[in-house]
Design a protein around this motif. Sequence first.
Motif, PDB file in Angstrom:
ATOM      1  N   PRO A  74       0.784  -1.294   0.137  1.00 59.15           N
ATOM      2  CA  PRO A  74       0.134  -0.012   0.050  1.00 59.15           C
ATOM      3  C   PRO A  74       0.936   1.237   0.044  1.00 59.15           C
ATOM      4  O   PRO A  74       0.665   2.114   0.859  1.00 59.15           O
ATOM      5  N   VAL A  75       1.676   1.287  -1.039  1.00 61.58           N
ATOM      6  CA  VAL A  75       2.645   2.669  -1.103  1.00 61.58           C
ATOM      7  C   VAL A  75       1.948   3.819  -1.440  1.00 61.58           C
ATOM      8  O   VAL A  75       1.180   3.786  -2.539  1.00 61.58           O
ATOM      9  N   PRO A  76       1.954   4.927  -0.474  1.00 59.93           N
ATOM     10  CA  PRO A  76       1.275   6.166  -0.959  1.00 59.93           C
ATOM     11  C   PRO A  76       2.207   6.750  -2.094  1.00 59.93           C
ATOM     12  O   PRO A  76       3.319   6.810  -1.901  1.00 59.93           O
ATOM     13  N   ILE A  77       1.674   7.690  -2.888  1.00 64.35           N
ATOM     14  CA  ILE A  77       2.241   8.114  -3.960  1.00 64.35           C
ATOM     15  C   ILE A  77       1.484   9.736  -3.965  1.00 64.35           C
ATOM     16  O   ILE A  77       0.296   9.576  -4.299  1.00 64.35           O
ATOM     17  N   GLU A  78       2.169  10.744  -3.684  1.00 64.09           N
ATOM     18  CA  GLU A  78       1.539  11.942  -3.577  1.00 64.09           C
ATOM     19  C   GLU A  78       2.663  13.138  -3.642  1.00 64.09           C
ATOM     20  O   GLU A  78       3.663  13.070  -3.459  1.00 64.09           O
ATOM     21  N   LYS A  79       1.848  14.168  -4.096  1.00 66.46           N
ATOM     22  CA  LYS A  79       3.006  15.460  -4.174  1.00 66.46           C
ATOM     23  C   LYS A  79       3.217  15.946  -2.599  1.00 66.46           C
ATOM     24  O   LYS A  79       2.498  15.770  -1.688  1.00 66.46           O
ATOM     25  N   ALA A  80       4.445  16.148  -2.490  1.00 63.53           N
ATOM     26  CA  ALA A  80       5.024  16.496  -1.174  1.00 63.53           C
ATOM     27  C   ALA A  80       4.484  17.857  -0.685  1.00 63.53           C
ATOM     28  O   ALA A  80       4.242  18.721  -1.537  1.00 63.53           O
ATOM     29  N   GLY A  81       4.218  17.653   0.487  1.00 63.34           N
ATOM     30  CA  GLY A  81       3.328  18.699   1.089  1.00 63.34           C
ATOM     31  C   GLY A  81       4.460  20.014   1.061  1.00 63.34           C
ATOM     32  O   GLY A  81       3.973  21.208   0.855  1.00 63.34           O
ATOM     33  N   VAL A  82       5.618  20.057   1.661  1.00 59.88           N
ATOM     34  CA  VAL A  82       6.484  21.060   1.759  1.00 59.88           C
ATOM     35  C   VAL A  82       7.858  20.590   0.987  1.00 59.88           C
ATOM     36  O   VAL A  82       8.476  19.750   1.273  1.00 59.88           O
ATOM     37  N   SER A  83       8.263  21.470  -0.113  1.00 58.49           N
ATOM     38  CA  SER A  83       9.757  21.100  -0.725  1.00 58.49           C
ATOM     39  C   SER A  83       9.973  22.412  -1.329  1.00 58.49           C
ATOM     40  O   SER A  83       9.265  23.215  -1.702  1.00 58.49           O
ATOM     41  N   ASP A  84      11.585  22.332  -1.508  1.00 58.55           N
ATOM     42  CA  ASP A  84      12.369  23.516  -1.909  1.00 58.55           C
ATOM     43  C   ASP A  84      13.591  22.984  -2.133  1.00 58.55           C
ATOM     44  O   ASP A  84      13.916  22.119  -1.735  1.00 58.55           O
ATOM     45  N   GLY A  85      13.995  23.680  -3.340  1.00 57.05           N
ATOM     46  CA  GLY A  85      15.556  23.065  -3.682  1.00 57.05           C
ATOM     47  C   GLY A  85      16.306  24.303  -4.477  1.00 57.05           C
ATOM     48  O   GLY A  85      15.759  25.405  -4.642  1.00 57.05           O
ATOM     49  N   PRO A  86      17.227  23.827  -5.125  1.00 53.22           N
ATOM     50  CA  PRO A  86      18.274  24.749  -5.804  1.00 53.22           C
ATOM     51  C   PRO A  86      17.216  25.505  -6.777  1.00 53.22           C
ATOM     52  O   PRO A  86      16.505  24.709  -7.675  1.00 53.22           O
ATOM     53  N   TYR A  87      17.622  26.730  -7.356  1.00 50.66           N
ATOM     54  CA  TYR A  87      16.734  27.536  -8.212  1.00 50.66           C
ATOM     55  C   TYR A  87      16.754  26.819  -9.651  1.00 50.66           C
ATOM     56  O   TYR A  87      15.630  26.638 -10.265  1.00 50.66           O
ATOM     57  N   HIS A  88      17.908  26.170 -10.211  1.00 51.81           N
ATOM     58  CA  HIS A  88      17.949  25.733 -11.416  1.00 51.81           C
ATOM     59  C   HIS A  88      18.028  24.341 -11.371  1.00 51.81           C
ATOM     60  O   HIS A  88      18.749  23.441 -12.123  1.00 51.81           O
ATOM     61  N   TYR A  89      17.234  23.634 -10.335  1.00 52.24           N
ATOM     62  CA  TYR A  89      17.373  22.030 -10.195  1.00 52.24           C
ATOM     63  C   TYR A  89      16.769  21.322 -11.334  1.00 52.24           C
ATOM     64  O   TYR A  89      17.205  20.488 -11.891  1.00 52.24           O
ATOM     65  N   GLU A  90      15.673  21.988 -12.102  1.00 47.40           N
ATOM     66  CA  GLU A  90      15.095  21.597 -13.215  1.00 47.40           C
ATOM     67  C   GLU A  90      16.049  21.202 -14.470  1.00 47.40           C
ATOM     68  O   GLU A  90      15.920  20.337 -15.427  1.00 47.40           O
ATOM     69  N   ASP A  91      17.306  22.122 -14.645  1.00 50.58           N
ATOM     70  CA  ASP A  91      18.028  21.948 -15.572  1.00 50.58           C
ATOM     71  C   ASP A  91      18.816  20.790 -15.553  1.00 50.58           C
ATOM     72  O   ASP A  91      19.674  20.027 -16.266  1.00 50.58           O
ATOM     73  N   ARG A  92      19.026  20.087 -14.477  1.00 47.73           N
ATOM     74  CA  ARG A  92      19.968  18.771 -14.062  1.00 47.73           C
ATOM     75  C   ARG A  92      19.191  17.533 -13.604  1.00 47.73           C
ATOM     76  O   ARG A  92      19.749  16.623 -12.993  1.00 47.73           O
TER      77      ARG A  92
END
Length: 240
Positions: A74-92
């Motif tokens: 019964p693994v839950p899969i959901e959007k994290a409630g609180v998350s933040d990270g490096p500004y350009h993380y999507e480039d990597r």
Amino acid sequence: MSEFRKYTREELVKFVRSMDRVIEEPTEILVIGGAAAALKYGATASTKDIDTWHAVPRAVARAAAEARAETGLPVPIEKAGVSDGPYHYEDRIQTVSMRLKKLRILVPERHDLALMKVVRGDRHDEDMIAEIHAHQPLKLDVLLKRFEDEMGHVTKDERILRTQFRALVSRLFGSEAARRVPSKRKQGPAGCAFRRRASAAEHLRAAADSRAKRRRRRRFARSPAPRGCLRMWPSACSSP
């Protein structure tokens, strides 16, 4: 479904493969947190769910429901409630290589994932980063640069965030390395200063163009008009 159950890497792999078999259409999800550390970077510590950066697509939610019935996990899969990270993380962003057919699992690059965990700052997260470091060593210079250049937008108290980051660096690289942690974060995302410089340069070029246009207008006004031509700007006729 047990709220406190945790899942091993082997169980997560089994669950994800089941999702891939039953999912209706090609879909990708960006997985963060402990599941990303386990699926991509070899972390063996158990995790209680699969956190995603964005909202879970409907196709994934339906596939997860079927995978729970198929695997008994019964693994839950959901959007994290609180998350933040490096500004350009999507480039990597990195892809998890599991030979899946329809489901594409994306994860943050390991240094970005480590900094995301620093923002949360609990002991379990620090243990997970240390395990990633043991399997695929992190680079001190990369961590320091991204922390300084790409974490200025994080809303967490700066002193707390810096303390947590310094503690992580000390654990991974030693107390001497921890002294290299910058004393103050930059405000705003990396690239803002560059964009301000670029805007200033564009402004100077526009001003120079404007001055050149005014000079051309003055020269045109002083020059005699060609015979039979009305004086206009821009010129509607040319000398014979």
